[in-house]
Design a protein around this motif. Sequence first.
Motif, PDB file in Angstrom:
ATOM      1  N   ARG A  63       5.742  46.438  -1.775  1.00 15.90           N
ATOM      2  CA  ARG A  63       7.127  46.418  -1.318  1.00 15.90           C
ATOM      3  C   ARG A  63       7.180  45.812   0.087  1.00 15.90           C
ATOM      4  O   ARG A  63       6.382  46.166   0.947  1.00 15.90           O
ATOM      5  N   LEU A  64       8.128  44.898   0.311  1.00 14.20           N
ATOM      6  CA  LEU A  64       8.403  44.400   1.649  1.00 14.20           C
ATOM      7  C   LEU A  64       9.276  45.449   2.322  1.00 14.20           C
ATOM      8  O   LEU A  64      10.420  45.669   1.906  1.00 14.20           O
ATOM      9  N   ILE A  65       8.721  46.143   3.336  1.00  9.69           N
ATOM     10  CA  ILE A  65       9.442  47.281   3.912  1.00  9.69           C
ATOM     11  C   ILE A  65      10.051  47.000   5.277  1.00  9.69           C
ATOM     12  O   ILE A  65      10.928  47.750   5.721  1.00  9.69           O
ATOM     13  N   LYS A  74      17.059  42.383  15.558  1.00  8.71           N
ATOM     14  CA  LYS A  74      16.545  43.051  14.365  1.00  8.71           C
ATOM     15  C   LYS A  74      16.549  42.076  13.208  1.00  8.71           C
ATOM     16  O   LYS A  74      17.292  41.097  13.197  1.00  8.71           O
ATOM     17  N   VAL A  75      15.677  42.361  12.246  1.00 11.44           N
ATOM     18  CA  VAL A  75      15.585  41.555  11.024  1.00 11.44           C
ATOM     19  C   VAL A  75      15.640  42.535   9.862  1.00 11.44           C
ATOM     20  O   VAL A  75      14.889  43.512   9.836  1.00 11.44           O
ATOM     21  N   GLU A  76      16.533  42.280   8.937  1.00 16.23           N
ATOM     22  CA  GLU A  76      16.693  43.159   7.785  1.00 16.23           C
ATOM     23  C   GLU A  76      16.470  42.387   6.488  1.00 16.23           C
ATOM     24  O   GLU A  76      16.717  41.182   6.424  1.00 16.23           O
ATOM     25  N   GLY A  95      13.575  48.728   1.123  1.00 17.09           N
ATOM     26  CA  GLY A  95      12.709  47.559   1.055  1.00 17.09           C
ATOM     27  C   GLY A  95      12.883  46.808  -0.251  1.00 17.09           C
ATOM     28  O   GLY A  95      13.634  47.206  -1.133  1.00 17.09           O
ATOM     29  N   LEU A  96      12.150  45.706  -0.366  1.00 15.92           N
ATOM     30  CA  LEU A  96      12.234  44.843  -1.538  1.00 15.92           C
ATOM     31  C   LEU A  96      11.030  45.075  -2.439  1.00 15.92           C
ATOM     32  O   LEU A  96       9.891  44.826  -2.032  1.00 15.92           O
ATOM     33  N   GLU A 135       4.297  47.567   2.242  1.00 12.93           N
ATOM     34  CA  GLU A 135       3.886  48.954   2.045  1.00 12.93           C
ATOM     35  C   GLU A 135       2.377  49.086   1.856  1.00 12.93           C
ATOM     36  O   GLU A 135       1.753  49.967   2.439  1.00 12.93           O
ATOM     37  N   LYS A 136       1.762  48.224   1.074  1.00 12.33           N
ATOM     38  CA  LYS A 136       0.329  48.333   0.775  1.00 12.33           C
ATOM     39  C   LYS A 136      -0.503  47.219   1.408  1.00 12.33           C
ATOM     40  O   LYS A 136      -1.617  47.472   1.851  1.00 12.33           O
TER      41      LYS A 136
END
Length: 165
Positions: A63-65, A74-76, A95-96, A135-136
């Motif tokens: 996951r892109l968190i 900021k970047v969302e 996240g994505l 995430e990983k």
Amino acid sequence: MNRFISSLIAVSLCVATPGLAFAGDVTVGNLKIAASYARAMVPGAEVGGGYLTITNTGKTDDRLIAASSSRAGKVEVHEMKMDNDVMVMRQLAGGLPLPAGKTVQLKPGSYHLMFMEVVDPFKQGETIRARLTFEKAGSIDVDFPVGSAVASRADNGGKHANAAE
């Protein structure tokens, strides 16, 4: 009101014009990141869009968190989609998701990175560096070459990304 109109124009340009110049591929863990790019910002805009393709070559989901950049307050991670004939944009708070064995595109009119609170607007020909956190797989810096805000494609001078883990 002017800020709203500027932001609306910037988002409209992100949806209306196809891809620009792309950076080279980079890898972090089981994730291959390719085709990163950003668009030049129109005068007065305080937000910019970033796009890329992420392929999860592993056997487990990731996951892109988070994302960050020295060029933005900021970047969302955002999603744009149609909801009853209205284009809606929202932050993906969780996240994505990056499913194992799949490719996810961040592109105009869909998932994208939203660079917010940009003080010095992105200009064609420069490169914006952002740190993506997964995430990983961990974190990696990715370069986003900036192309024209209105062109269908821009030349980045044959340069490739200079990404570092």
